[in-house]
Design a protein around this motif. Structure first.
Motif, mmCIF file in Angstrom:
data_model
loop_
_atom_site.group_PDB
_atom_site.id
_atom_site.type_symbol
_atom_site.label_atom_id
_atom_site.label_comp_id
_atom_site.label_asym_id
_atom_site.label_seq_id
_atom_site.Cartn_x
_atom_site.Cartn_y
_atom_site.Cartn_z
ATOM 1 N N GLU A 114 -87.675 27.354 76.229
ATOM 2 C CA GLU A 114 -88.602 28.147 74.951
ATOM 3 C C GLU A 114 -89.840 28.237 75.422
ATOM 4 N N ALA A 115 -90.389 26.638 74.753
ATOM 5 C CA ALA A 115 -91.691 26.463 75.205
ATOM 6 C C ALA A 115 -92.298 26.451 76.849
ATOM 7 N N ALA A 116 -91.383 26.614 77.920
ATOM 8 C CA ALA A 116 -91.706 26.526 79.049
ATOM 9 C C ALA A 116 -91.842 28.325 79.080
ATOM 10 N N ASP A 117 -91.563 29.230 78.476
ATOM 11 C CA ASP A 117 -91.167 30.464 78.491
ATOM 12 C C ASP A 117 -92.375 31.447 78.679
ATOM 13 N N VAL A 118 -93.311 30.472 77.354
ATOM 14 C CA VAL A 118 -94.480 30.844 76.889
ATOM 15 C C VAL A 118 -95.609 31.015 77.835
ATOM 16 N N HIS A 119 -95.212 30.553 78.793
ATOM 17 C CA HIS A 119 -96.090 30.055 79.552
ATOM 18 C C HIS A 119 -95.747 30.938 80.939
ATOM 19 N N GLY A 120 -94.682 31.764 80.722
ATOM 20 C CA GLY A 120 -94.160 32.591 82.288
ATOM 21 C C GLY A 120 -93.785 31.418 82.631
ATOM 22 N N LEU A 121 -92.909 30.207 83.267
ATOM 23 C CA LEU A 121 -92.245 29.025 83.274
ATOM 24 C C LEU A 121 -90.845 29.426 83.345
ATOM 25 N N ILE A 122 -90.003 29.107 83.907
ATOM 26 C CA ILE A 122 -88.275 28.315 83.633
ATOM 27 C C ILE A 122 -88.790 26.518 83.433
ATOM 28 N N PHE A 123 -87.554 26.436 82.526
ATOM 29 C CA PHE A 123 -86.857 24.882 82.778
ATOM 30 C C PHE A 123 -85.431 25.445 83.633
ATOM 31 N N PRO A 124 -85.035 25.774 84.387
ATOM 32 C CA PRO A 124 -83.641 25.958 84.848
ATOM 33 C C PRO A 124 -82.472 25.634 85.046
ATOM 34 N N LEU A 125 -82.740 24.528 84.137
ATOM 35 C CA LEU A 125 -80.981 23.611 83.953
ATOM 36 C C LEU A 125 -80.338 24.896 82.819
ATOM 37 N N ASP A 126 -79.439 25.523 83.022
ATOM 38 C CA ASP A 126 -79.700 26.114 81.661
ATOM 39 C C ASP A 126 -77.672 25.517 81.480
ATOM 40 N N LEU A 127 -76.895 25.202 80.019
ATOM 41 C CA LEU A 127 -75.664 25.153 79.860
ATOM 42 C C LEU A 127 -75.487 25.746 79.127
ATOM 43 N N GLY A 128 -73.973 26.068 78.409
ATOM 44 C CA GLY A 128 -73.625 26.438 77.052
ATOM 45 C C GLY A 128 -73.924 25.571 76.028
ATOM 46 N N ALA A 129 -74.394 23.953 76.330
ATOM 47 C CA ALA A 129 -74.384 22.915 74.576
ATOM 48 C C ALA A 129 -75.888 23.313 74.613
#
Ligand code: ZN
Length: 456
Positions: A114-129
């Motif tokens: 969510e913090a990365a999103d504010v800057h128009g960026l992503i931290f691309p790791l994503d998982l159910g947990a």
């Protein structure tokens, strides 16, 4: 012990054995934690002092993050100290031009997303947990997840780490550069080491530009051969924007689209295989045209026999929630969960052999298969009656793991070894590899006090 630890981190940041026992052992676990003490340092310096004391006293230390692991990799014993990073939750910096984030290890994955999103960026790791798992735990276990096909595993997203070694030495290797070939890349030693070589306290992470378009399709595939062809076709047609290729065998699809599951089937439940295909791109209209054209061609070539295509973000979310609804395997029995890797060309034969072998070996059971097919990673889940669990589990493990040796598959694609897969490490690693692992462990932790007994 409690007194010494309190002197380092403060009275409120040390729990005794009774207080520890009030805490759950993990998100998926029915049991509670045990340890002689749980200590919650706030800085790398405090972690270092705790380790210096424990090293001098020969006390074993188990590092814990969000407790979302699946292989008992952070279990502690009654005479050990748990070092929890729950008070190290600061995002220290996000640099939008360099596209990096510097964080403390206890930051929750979703909070960073969510913090990365504010800057128009992503931290691309994503998982159910994502709501509980921490970045430090993700790095210590080299977490995989849903978008490995596009962005790699956690290992590929970490630029630098700060680590406290067993004797309290602080190894600060907070590299900010994308390219740095100056000698050994020490951070990689600690990433995926499951807390056995050091305690990761801070990290520099690589962020990516936020994709502006999001297309998801839920498709049915007529047979397994078509699935492999479909993967190649979509990857080629989407010009680098393919971000997920998540396969589901029929029984898993039925499980997550039938009550008590909340999801409902977007397409008929009668096909043998299903795939969730996702593309993340830069331009909404043209990406949608390209995505739909690639699906149409796949239909013409009979690689797809039915499809539901997202028309909105709500559709994307609904399709993903089917894939993510793994909790359904908890109903009506106890699941044995696997995360194996094997070549795609071997998957059909492997899974059919397993399906045929299970009834004679364990009797009544349920079998579900799904996973990150684009990464060669399948999740196999075998559910048995609770009263049969402990008797059947070794038999199921043998049937799942032993055939992997023939084609050098892996007993763990992404969950790690922990305690659970220790007996099977040699299926996927040679004697020489394991001997070198032991030498590295002995070099960094000669007293063997960091997460003892895990991996090997
Ligand atoms: Zn997975």
């Amino acid at each position: 012990m409690l007194e010494a630890l309190r002197a380092i981190v403060g009275d409120g940041n040390v729990l005794d054995a009774t207080e520890v026992a009030k805490r759950s052992a993990g998100v998926w676990r029915p049991d509670s934690l045990k340890a002689a003490a749980l200590v919650r340092p706030k800085t790398t310096e405090e972690v270092s002092q705790v380790m210096r004391w424990c090293h001098a006293q020969n006390v074993s230390v188990v590092t814990q993050g969000g407790l979302t692991g699946l292989v008992h990799g952070s279990d502690a014993a009654a005479d050990q100290v748990i070092l929890s990073l729950e008070h190290m939750r600061e995002i220290e910096e996000i640099n939008p031009r360099q596209r990096t984030a510097t964080v403390q290890a206890g930051v929750v994955l979703q909070v960073l997303q969510e913090a990365a999103d504010v800057h128009g960026l992503i931290f691309p790791l994503d998982l159910g947990a994502r709501g509980s798992a921490t970045i430090g735990g993700n790095a210590a276990t080299n977490a995989g997840g849903n978008r490995v096909i596009r962005y790699g595993m956690t290992r590929d997203m970490v630029l630098g780490v700060e680590v406290v070694l067993a004797d309290g030495t602080i190894l600060s290797s907070l590299n900010h550069l994308f390219k740095n070939n100056a000698g050994y890349d020490l951070k990689q030693l600690f990433i995926g080491s499951e807390g056995t070589l050091g305690i990761i306290t801070r990290l520099v992470l690589r962020l990516r530009e936020k994709p502006m378009s999001h297309n998801v399709a839920f498709v049915a595939v007529p047979d397994f051969a078509a699935m492999g062809k479909l993967l190649k076709h979509m990857d080629r047609s989407l010009g680098g924007t393919l971000s997920a290729f998540e396969a589901m065998w029929q029984s898993f699809y039925r499980l997550v689209t039938t009550a008590p599951a909340k999801g409902r089937p977007p397409i008929s439940q009668d096909y043998p295989y299903y795939v969730l295909i996702e593309s993340l791109g830069a331009e909404r209209e043209s990406d949608t045209v390209r995505f739909n054209a690639a699906l149409e061609t796949a239909m013409e070539q009979a690689l797809i026999v039915d499809a539901a295509i997202s028309q909105s973000d709500a559709d994307c979310h609904a399709f993903w929630s089917l894939r993510d609804d793994v909790e359904q395997v908890m109903h009506g029995g106890l699941p044995v969960i696997f995360d194996i890797s094997l070549p795609i060309d071997e998957m059909e034969r492997y899974t059919e052999n397993l399906r045929d072998a299970l009834p004679a070996a364990i009797g009544e059971h349920k079998l579900w298969i799904f996973g990150h097919l684009g990464d060669g990673n399948l999740h196999v889940i075998v559910q048995v009656k609770p009263q049969d669990y402990f008797a059947m589990r070794p038999k199921i493990e043998a049937l799942v793991y032993q055939p992997l040796a023939a084609f050098r598959g892996s007993v763990s694609a992404e969950h790690g070894i922990g305690l659970e897969k220790k007996p099977y490490l040699s299926v996927s690693r040679s004697e020489t590899e394991i001997a070198i692992m032991r030498k590295i462990k002995a070099a960094l932790d000669p007293k063997g006090i960091l997460n003892p007994g895990k991996i090997f």
